[in-house]
Design an enzyme around this catalytic site. Sequence first.
Site, short mmCIF file in Angstrom:
data_model
loop_
_atom_site.label_atom_id
_atom_site.label_comp_id
_atom_site.label_asym_id
_atom_site.label_seq_id
_atom_site.Cartn_x
_atom_site.Cartn_y
_atom_site.Cartn_z
N HIS A 166 0.77 -9.13 5.27
CA HIS A 166 1.32 -8.18 4.30
C HIS A 166 2.66 -7.59 4.74
O HIS A 166 3.36 -7.00 3.94
CB HIS A 166 0.32 -7.05 4.05
CG HIS A 166 -0.88 -7.50 3.28
ND1 HIS A 166 -1.06 -7.20 1.95
CD2 HIS A 166 -1.94 -8.27 3.63
CE1 HIS A 166 -2.20 -7.75 1.53
NE2 HIS A 166 -2.75 -8.40 2.54
N ASP A 375 10.44 -3.49 4.92
CA ASP A 375 9.14 -3.36 4.25
C ASP A 375 8.74 -4.75 3.75
O ASP A 375 9.57 -5.46 3.19
CB ASP A 375 9.32 -2.42 3.03
CG ASP A 375 8.07 -1.56 2.77
OD1 ASP A 375 6.97 -2.02 3.09
OD2 ASP A 375 8.24 -0.45 2.23
C1 GDG Z 1 1.77 -2.62 3.30
C2 GDG Z 1 3.18 -3.14 3.60
C3 GDG Z 1 3.25 -4.16 1.32
C4 GDG Z 1 0.29 5.72 -1.43
N1 GDG Z 1 0.02 7.02 -1.39
C5 GDG Z 1 -1.04 7.22 -2.18
C6 GDG Z 1 -1.41 6.00 -2.71
N2 GDG Z 1 -0.58 5.09 -2.23
C7 GDG Z 1 -0.62 3.66 -2.56
C8 GDG Z 1 0.58 3.26 -3.37
C9 GDG Z 1 0.70 1.80 -3.04
C10 GDG Z 1 0.18 1.72 -1.61
O1 GDG Z 1 -0.54 2.90 -1.36
C11 GDG Z 1 1.32 1.66 -0.60
O2 GDG Z 1 1.81 0.36 -0.57
P1 GDG Z 1 3.29 0.04 -0.09
O3 GDG Z 1 3.56 -1.37 -0.43
O4 GDG Z 1 4.24 0.98 -0.74
O5 GDG Z 1 3.35 0.32 1.47
P2 GDG Z 1 2.36 0.10 2.76
O6 GDG Z 1 1.26 1.09 2.78
O7 GDG Z 1 3.26 0.15 3.96
O8 GDG Z 1 1.73 -1.39 2.58
C12 GDG Z 1 3.98 -3.26 2.31
C13 GDG Z 1 1.80 -3.74 1.16
O9 GDG Z 1 1.16 -3.62 2.43
C14 GDG Z 1 1.01 -4.73 0.30
O10 GDG Z 1 1.10 -6.03 0.80
O11 GDG Z 1 3.90 -4.06 0.07
O12 GDG Z 1 5.26 -3.79 2.58
O13 GDG Z 1 3.86 -2.29 4.53
O14 GDG Z 1 -0.14 1.03 -3.85
O15 GDG Z 1 0.32 3.55 -4.72
N3 GDG Z 1 -2.43 5.85 -3.57
C15 GDG Z 1 -3.11 6.97 -3.90
N4 GDG Z 1 -2.81 8.19 -3.39
C16 GDG Z 1 -1.79 8.37 -2.55
O16 GDG Z 1 -1.53 9.49 -2.11
N5 GDG Z 1 -4.13 6.86 -4.76
#
Ligand code: GDG
Length: 480
Positions: A166, A375
């Site tokens: 990921h 990212d």
């Molecule tokens: C890794 C990789 C890759 C966040 N805060 C809350 C919440 N979230 C959810 C968001 C989003 C997810 O968490 C975060 O995903 P991201 O992609 O932005 O970042 P990482 O956590 O670093 O994820 C990344 C991902 O894996 C998938 O392959 O894209 O590059 O680093 O869905 O909405 N959800 C809720 N409350 C929160 O406070 N419900």
Amino acid sequence: MSADLVIVANRLPVDRVTGPDGQVGWRRSPGGLVSAIEPVMRAGSGVWIGWPGGASDEAPALSTEPFEVDGMRLAPVGLTRAEITEFYEGFSNGTLWPIYHDLVAKPEFHREWWDSYVAVNNRFAERAAELAAEGATVWVHDYQLQLVPQLLRALRPDLRIGFYLHIPFPPPELFQQLPWRRQLLEGLLGADLVGFQLPGGAANFVRLVRQRVGHKTHRDLVYLPDGRTVRAEPFPISIDAAGFEALATDAGVVARSLEIRRALGEPRRIFLGIDRLDYTKGIYARLRAFAELVEEGHIDVEDAVFVQVAVPSREQVEQYRLLRDDIDRLVGRINGDLGRIGRPAISYLHASYPREEMAALYRAADVMVVTPYRDGMNLVAKEYVACRVGEDGALVLSEFAGAADELRQAWLVNPYDINGMKAALLEAYNADGKELGRRMRAMRRTIRQHDVKAWADSFLSVLGEVSNPHDKSVRPARRS
Ligand code: GDG
């Protein structure tokens, strides 16, 4: 129990909840991965293997027997307190995470962390070997479990094994620093298909395998001496676009987004950042850029506010604690210097929220600011686009997020270039409706066409086509 699809991920897709009577129960944690894979898991007999959270040595109530939540079969793998420190916080998040993210922070190398990583990977592999049916498909996820494919293949040569990373896969110059580089590459080579977010990650992996392990390669294929081939391909992950769109049009969410605007004093423009509080996400620099725009008079706090949600993350890791202190101080200074009564420049929230609140924030925000230094993808950027059902709103997006490959119509920025970021923030702030609509419509088309279901289907279908000799004559090795 034997399953024909086994998902192996560090975490189970559930949260532990304690009822009023003190009874421990489970609640499904909604995530893109679960919603994408659930239909496939239900269609056949699927099981998800992962850590349920908590330390097994302090929670004897946690059994390791598989259990069901909302019709999904889950098989917990326990971690001890020492393993949480050494395998999870240590090797996964203190060694691999910074190396795989361009050395944004300094990685630490400790031999005992590696030993713990090997031990935990073994435990996951053994669990998968126990639960997988003859000839089953096993899909292993992410950097915490890179040795599982090889360990599992040794136990169960009959399985079809896929691995998906990921986060970014680093260039050889950085990966080479790892004292255990060869073991990690060989771990991944146990899979039939290794999936990455972007073509660059797949190319880095193939190059490293050629240079460091000495196998023959051709384009996205690695030829192993035992006759197997391993494919390395990009599969950019996405979101449940329809689900987010539905959430964003829900009456309660719409009402809440209006309430948020009112609570912020009806500013003309709301800037928004939502990130796990992680040094890769570029939160500090983006807040500084915004503050300079206010200081220089380009933006007035009567007209605009920056809402930054920083979701608590990895709080036991030293670098994350330091980052939190730095950001706390910066926000305090900016608001102290630039805010007025009832009008802070930055509205800072260190908390996590339900999905409905996230959708309401996306709806309320005029300019979404996503500026990581590196990212894998960044789902927040895609979620914002999915929630902009009115085809308006601006996305300012780092070139170094995987999402920038698809969301070309965002205002793309180099997060290391503060002046460049300021210029993009200002352009997005001043853009007219026609410009916003043109960009947002194109991005929404992209997200709709390529959602998380398409991502999971394409990974599983390529994995299904792999033509390695899966040795059915070998009886599954089971532990006594
Ligand atoms: C890794 C990789 C890759 C966040 N805060 C809350 C919440 N979230 C959810 C968001 C989003 C997810 O968490 C975060 O995903 P991201 O992609 O932005 O970042 P990482 O956590 O670093 O994820 C990344 C991902 O894996 C998938 O392959 O894209 O590059 O680093 O869905 O909405 N959800 C809720 N409350 C929160 O406070 N419900």
